[in-house]
Motif scaffolding. Sequence first.
Motif, PDB file in Angstrom:
ATOM      1  N   ALA A 264      49.094  38.233  32.003  1.00 51.93           N
ATOM      2  CA  ALA A 264      49.269  37.314  33.130  1.00 51.93           C
ATOM      3  C   ALA A 264      47.934  37.076  33.816  1.00 51.93           C
ATOM      4  N   LEU A 266      46.101  36.679  37.105  1.00 48.56           N
ATOM      5  CA  LEU A 266      46.291  36.985  38.521  1.00 48.56           C
ATOM      6  C   LEU A 266      45.346  36.192  39.412  1.00 48.56           C
ATOM      7  N   ALA A 279      46.658  34.086  42.254  1.00 46.73           N
ATOM      8  CA  ALA A 279      48.014  33.727  41.827  1.00 46.73           C
ATOM      9  C   ALA A 279      48.049  32.256  41.455  1.00 46.73           C
ATOM     10  N   ARG A 352      58.557  35.900  36.188  1.00 44.27           N
ATOM     11  CA  ARG A 352      57.445  35.115  36.734  1.00 44.27           C
ATOM     12  C   ARG A 352      57.873  33.674  37.005  1.00 44.27           C
ATOM     13  N   ASN A 358      53.690  37.696  40.339  1.00 48.86           N
ATOM     14  CA  ASN A 358      53.098  38.485  39.256  1.00 48.86           C
ATOM     15  C   ASN A 358      53.349  39.965  39.496  1.00 48.86           C
TER      16      ASN A 358
END
Length: 610
Positions: A264, A266, A279, A352, A358
């Motif tokens: 992911a 961030l 994010a 998500r 996250n």
Amino acid sequence: MLEPQTIVLAVLIGSFLLFVTDAVRYELTALGVVVVLVLSGCLTVEEGFQGFSSNAVVLIASMYIFGHAFTKSGLAEGLGRRMIGRSKPQPDPSQGGTLTGRVHEAGLVLRMTVASGVLSSVLSNTGVVATLIPVASSISRKMRIPLSKLLLPLAFGSLVGGLVTVIATSTNIAINDLLREIEGSGGPFGLFEFSQLGLVLLLVTTLYFAGPGRWLLPTSSVEETLSERYQVPKFVTEVLVEPTSELINRNVADIDMFQRFNVAVLGIVRAGGERPVLAPGPYNRVRAQDTLILQGAPDDVLRLSEVLPIRRRESVEAGDTRLYSDDVRLVEAVIPAGSEYIGQSLASSEFRTRTGLNVLAMSRHGELQLKRLQEVTLDIGDTLLVQGHLPDISRARRQRQLLVLDEVQAPIASRRSWIVLATLATVLLGAAFTDQPLAILGMAGALVLVLTKVVLPDEVPKIIDLKVIALVGGMLALGTAFQRVGLDKSFVHSISSTVNDGFSHRGALALLLVVTMILTQVLNNVSTAVIMTGIAVELAQTLGVSPRPLLMAVVTGSSLAFLSPVAHQANAMVMGPGGYRYKDFLIVGLPLAILTGVTSVLLIPVWWPF
């Protein structure tokens, strides 16, 4: 053909093993019990499904609606805050504030115990714990008191508060419904029949935490940042986007390789001193020389770097300051009982996509989960370190599928709060002064809440925990089979021979309470209570005494689930946020179990003579 007693005993042992090992979800085990008992001929079809249409199931479903109404209207949180009291920042020790801080801590621990106990006397204890965990977290942060000093009193207070009224827990309701069917039991308990014992035990619990209990509580660090607590560098990596990378000028949502490798994004730290994008949304573009803050297992990031021309930075700065900003927060969130995420992984639940949040790290039973987070099956009490924009965090808090342990605003009670209070009061008064069954009164009250739109009709299927309904229905069927084939008589014959060898009636009561309490620590308390109820009635008949004191031993023992985090959902929910270990429940819970157990053995025969 196997004897019916053999079949029922095998089902009993098999279900207990499945409950203890958690090899199969408990509601599936309960449904399997019904299927096996009916197919084997131990129960008729009508008897097998009788539990699912029982008064207990109707009343439990109704109380779920009441609990949701209290939470939705702000009453539960508002009452909890009012009972706990307003928090003031703890004085600086350098200015002579140590003693004041200790006084604040002692008073707060006591108020937390009382608040959870009182609210749990009419509301689900898991619902009360879910409501008060964020409140306790907020107060802990303001007063600089370790959260570990507050959450065990909160959980244990809620368990004891469940002994104040019959409607307080699904266990009480299931026992009460079973007593309608058992001949010689004396019939079901009245709504407030054991309130005096519950209130005394709540007082004992409160005094315990006023003295030795508070000193036995572990002390977690209040200075530790979330990044330090969750060891963020183990899960977060900073990589530099090379000028030849195919990621350049692509939106984050279009880069399927991140999902393929369970990684992911961030944050995006721009070159040239531009403001970082934390994010990032699906339409944020990646540029050359960007530094991507990635979350994922080291092996997954390594495999990704082998496919894409990205370079891991040697100087990793992925601390709190690189992960939050004015509109992006790092918060803890707990998986509560009844959450739709239980039994699913982050990947399978599309966490998500649905929440916009996250997950950076995860803790279970006080231990960090170091394997791939996206593949871990979520369970009650799992604590997540979450990053997200403020609107997404606020939405998650409102939906209550996660308990967000962030700063919470004081709730504003809605105009319908008085409808909730008046409806509950009417149900309680009707149960106390009329002969109408509690199930009918509860259903009528729930119907009023729906008709007045305090609870919307579309919310009802989501409110009622069908797993608990399945468990209660299945265990009532097992209890019926247990008595029908005479296993309760066989068990009692063994117990009574021991009792007759020197045990007094009070000794038999103590033995029953201890056995029930021990089984409750490792099994589901509903299962334990249903089986032990039949044994208590049969033992009373064998000894020639009133069944009431022995039944109260079962009711009490099934609520004293202090010794293990898996003994009750309330314990599981506080374990992660409080940073507790298994041993903490034993250290704090064992003295309390002894105190409340001894008190019960002394008082039960006084109020319910043999």
